[in-house]
Design an enzyme around this catalytic site. Structure first.
Site, short mmCIF file in Angstrom:
data_model
loop_
_atom_site.label_atom_id
_atom_site.label_comp_id
_atom_site.label_asym_id
_atom_site.label_seq_id
_atom_site.Cartn_x
_atom_site.Cartn_y
_atom_site.Cartn_z
N HIS A 175 -89.83 -15.24 86.08
CA HIS A 175 -90.44 -15.18 87.41
C HIS A 175 -90.51 -16.61 87.95
O HIS A 175 -91.12 -17.49 87.34
CB HIS A 175 -91.83 -14.54 87.35
CG HIS A 175 -91.77 -13.07 87.15
ND1 HIS A 175 -92.68 -12.36 86.41
CD2 HIS A 175 -90.86 -12.16 87.63
CE1 HIS A 175 -92.35 -11.07 86.44
NE2 HIS A 175 -91.24 -10.93 87.17
N ALA A 176 -89.91 -16.79 89.13
CA ALA A 176 -89.67 -18.13 89.66
C ALA A 176 -90.94 -18.98 89.81
O ALA A 176 -90.94 -20.16 89.48
CB ALA A 176 -88.99 -17.98 91.02
N GLU A 178 -93.69 -18.99 88.22
CA GLU A 178 -94.51 -19.19 87.04
C GLU A 178 -94.08 -20.47 86.32
O GLU A 178 -93.56 -20.44 85.19
CB GLU A 178 -94.45 -17.93 86.17
CG GLU A 178 -95.01 -16.72 86.95
CD GLU A 178 -94.76 -15.37 86.29
OE1 GLU A 178 -94.32 -15.34 85.13
OE2 GLU A 178 -94.99 -14.33 86.96
N ARG A 233 -90.81 -15.10 93.54
CA ARG A 233 -90.91 -14.47 92.21
C ARG A 233 -89.54 -14.03 91.67
O ARG A 233 -89.28 -14.08 90.48
CB ARG A 233 -91.83 -13.24 92.35
CG ARG A 233 -91.87 -12.30 91.16
CD ARG A 233 -92.81 -11.14 91.48
NE ARG A 233 -92.71 -10.07 90.51
CZ ARG A 233 -93.53 -9.92 89.47
NH1 ARG A 233 -94.51 -10.78 89.26
NH2 ARG A 233 -93.40 -8.90 88.64
N ASN A 249 -87.67 -8.82 85.94
CA ASN A 249 -88.47 -8.10 84.94
C ASN A 249 -88.74 -6.64 85.30
O ASN A 249 -89.61 -6.00 84.73
CB ASN A 249 -89.80 -8.85 84.69
CG ASN A 249 -90.24 -8.75 83.24
OD1 ASN A 249 -89.40 -8.69 82.33
ND2 ASN A 249 -91.54 -8.72 83.00
N ARG A 250 -87.98 -6.14 86.26
CA ARG A 250 -87.94 -4.69 86.55
C ARG A 250 -86.51 -4.18 86.45
O ARG A 250 -86.25 -3.02 86.73
CB ARG A 250 -88.44 -4.42 87.99
CG ARG A 250 -89.86 -4.86 88.28
CD ARG A 250 -90.88 -3.98 87.58
NE ARG A 250 -92.23 -4.42 87.88
CZ ARG A 250 -92.87 -5.40 87.24
NH1 ARG A 250 -92.25 -6.05 86.24
NH2 ARG A 250 -94.09 -5.74 87.57
N HIS A 302 -94.73 -15.76 80.54
CA HIS A 302 -95.09 -15.64 81.96
C HIS A 302 -96.43 -16.34 82.21
O HIS A 302 -97.12 -16.75 81.28
CB HIS A 302 -95.32 -14.17 82.34
CG HIS A 302 -94.13 -13.28 82.29
ND1 HIS A 302 -93.58 -12.73 83.42
CD2 HIS A 302 -93.39 -12.83 81.25
CE1 HIS A 302 -92.55 -11.96 83.08
NE2 HIS A 302 -92.41 -12.00 81.77
N TYR A 354 -100.59 -3.18 83.11
CA TYR A 354 -100.23 -2.05 83.98
C TYR A 354 -98.86 -1.54 83.55
O TYR A 354 -98.14 -2.21 82.81
CB TYR A 354 -100.20 -2.45 85.46
CG TYR A 354 -99.52 -3.78 85.76
CD1 TYR A 354 -98.14 -3.93 85.65
CD2 TYR A 354 -100.27 -4.88 86.15
CE1 TYR A 354 -97.53 -5.14 85.93
CE2 TYR A 354 -99.67 -6.11 86.42
CZ TYR A 354 -98.30 -6.22 86.31
OH TYR A 354 -97.70 -7.42 86.57
N GLU A 377 -98.64 -13.84 78.68
CA GLU A 377 -99.13 -14.32 79.99
C GLU A 377 -100.08 -15.48 79.71
O GLU A 377 -101.14 -15.31 79.14
CB GLU A 377 -99.89 -13.21 80.72
CG GLU A 377 -99.08 -11.97 81.04
CD GLU A 377 -98.25 -12.09 82.32
OE1 GLU A 377 -98.28 -13.16 82.97
OE2 GLU A 377 -97.58 -11.09 82.66
O1 0X9 Z 1 -95.32 -7.66 86.03
C1 0X9 Z 1 -94.71 -8.34 85.20
O2 0X9 Z 1 -93.50 -8.42 85.16
C2 0X9 Z 1 -95.52 -9.15 84.17
N1 0X9 Z 1 -96.69 -9.75 84.79
S1 0X9 Z 1 -96.51 -10.98 85.88
O3 0X9 Z 1 -97.80 -11.23 86.49
N2 0X9 Z 1 -96.10 -12.30 85.12
O4 0X9 Z 1 -95.50 -10.62 86.83
C3 0X9 Z 1 -95.96 -8.24 83.03
C4 0X9 Z 1 -94.82 -7.56 82.33
C5 0X9 Z 1 -95.27 -6.74 81.13
N3 0X9 Z 1 -94.16 -6.02 80.52
C6 0X9 Z 1 -93.69 -4.85 80.99
N4 0X9 Z 1 -94.30 -4.18 81.91
N5 0X9 Z 1 -92.61 -4.36 80.41
ZN ZN Z 2 -94.22 -13.05 85.35
#
Ligand code: 0X9
Ligand code: ZN
Length: 417
Positions: A175-176, A178, A233, A249-250, A302, A354, A377
């Site tokens: 994530h950019a 971070e 991000r 990360n999605r 992160h 989450y 994190e």
């Molecule tokens: O949302 C995210 O990608 C991560 N949190 S952040 O605030 N750094 O963006 C948490 C990712 C946890 N892992 C998965 N959900 N697979």
């Molecule tokens: Zn992140």
């Protein structure tokens, strides 16, 4: 004459400024709202969607706050809607631009040559990684290129370059915005490569493991965040006219699903891409993760929130070996707490943070069989949020490295290596 002076001024100005102005966040607030019921949480999520807000933190439990960034045009209406739900919205960060200005060096003070105590630019980071090749334990490699043509470098640290031991891989900067994740991975690299304190633990760990580190896996986004938009991000690929970027990360190809914590909308912060592994950066990381069959552990670093969490991110169903992941995570968290007193929460992604499908941690474990796969994190718990000050760089590096060493040491004992 007037035109000539203006032209000269424009010319002089262009010599000293960046090509286009940095996006400003004057008057943007980060609001904290404490939901009273689960229904409130759902209402807040729909409100955030209605106003297209940047969610900084969503609560898993009722005593936790919902943190969102709101622009000055939206704030009155948004607060009105929140109050209609019978909830209070506290202005936690009152002017995000002031926080950015106060907590990070101005461009002229930002490091142009590499320093572990600074937020370095990507070119300096890559030169620093290259310079480590003179160290007999280090080899420097490329994971591939980004959409904008930058090289995603990683290093291998091993006390026997020819051999192939069980390995631990750590990456940062997916994530950019971070930046602290990038600086922390660099701090760890510096310690592992140089062992400046002649730490015997580092020597012991190198007797059992090979280590891989990739400090910036989303360098296009990182550079964009440094020069154009501090809150960026995603990566930087233009997806539709006017909206760039996919949340890497999605985007990973293990139970990828934009409807589960991501988004189909390319203008959203958590856009999952048009299909799994649509992004070149994702494919490079995936190839690395599945291409190194000896990986035993993976830390995807992160900010923020102080969590050491493990799969699955796509479902609350725990992995069969969750007790092992939990035990090793707790070992790390204890060592972190003993360093500067920071408490990290350990648990499964969806239960303590989450649900979000398409994450790197899920892919490493689910698709590549990396048993000990985590999202880490870093600090803090919201005071600066994503805008970590430079004063965090060294203490965050120290506590994370302490957690990392304790984790790897316990892994040797626990797995009988
Ligand atoms: O949302 C995210 O990608 C991560 N949190 S952040 O605030 N750094 O963006 C948490 C990712 C946890 N892992 C998965 N959900 N697979
Ligand atoms: Zn992140």
């Amino acid at each position: 004459m007037w035109t000539k002076s203006v032209l000269i001024l424009v010319f002089i100005g262009s010599c000293f400024s960046y090509p286009s102005p940095t996006k400003r966040y004057d008057g943007h607030s980060v609001l904290q709202i404490l939901p009273k019921t689960i229904g409130d949480v759902h209402e807040l999520m729909s409100l955030a969607q209605k106003y297209h807000l940047d969610i900084w933190k969503s609560p898993r439990f009722l005593n936790e706050t919902f943190d969102v960034r709101v622009n000055p045009e939206q704030i009155a209406n948004f607060v009105h809607d929140v109050e209609s739900l019978g909830l209070k919205a506290k202005q936690w960060i009152i002017d995000l631009q002031k926080l950015i200005d106060n907590t990070e060096p101005t461009r002229s003070r930002r490091a142009t040559s590499f320093s572990t105590g600074a937020f370095n630019d990507h070119a300096s980071i890559n030169s620093y990684l290259d310079s480590l090749a003179s160290n007999s334990r280090v080899t420097v490699h490329s994971m591939g290129h980004t959409y904008e043509g930058r090289t995603i470098k990683y290093i291998k640290i091993s006390n026997n370059v020819g051999s192939s031991k069980k390995a631990i891989y750590v990456d940062g900067g997916i994530h950019a915005r971070e930046w602290l994740a990038v600086s922390t991975v660099l701090y760890m690299i510096d310690q592992m490569a140089h062992n400046p304190t002649h730490d015997r633990t580092i020597e012991t760990l190198l007797g059992t493991f090979d280590f891989y580190f990739a400090p910036v896996v989303n360098p296009d986004g990182y550079e964009y965040s440094r020069t154009q938009d501090r809150m960026w991000r995603k990566n930087r690929r233009p997806v539709i006219h006017g909206c760039n970027g996919v949340d890497l990360n999605r985007n990973f190809a293990y139970h990828w699903n934009p409807d589960n914590g991501g988004s189909h909308n390319p203008c959203e912060e958590v856009h999952s891409g048009t299909h799994a592994s649509s992004e070149i950066e994702t494919r490079n990381i995936q190839n690395f993760l599945c291409g190194h069959g000896n990986l035993l552990a993976y830390l995807n670093v992160h900010t923020y929130g102080q969590y050491w969490i493990y799969p699955w991110g796509y479902t609350p169903v725990l992995p069969a070996d969750y007790r092992d992941l939990d035990h090793l995570g707790r070992t790390a968290a204890t060592a972190i707490r003993h360093t500067h007193g920071k408490s990290f929460t350990v648990g499964e992604d969806t239960r303590v943070l989450y649900a979000a499908a398409g994450g790197a941690d899920d892919y490493a474990k689910g698709a590549c069989g990396v048993k000990y796969s985590y999202t880490v994190e870093l600090r803090d718990t919201g005071l600066h949020g994503f805008v970590a000050p430079t004063s965090y760089i060294i203490p965050a590096g120290e506590e994370t490295f302490a957690g990392f060493k304790a984790f790897a040491t316990e892994l040797i004992r626990y797995e009988h290596l």
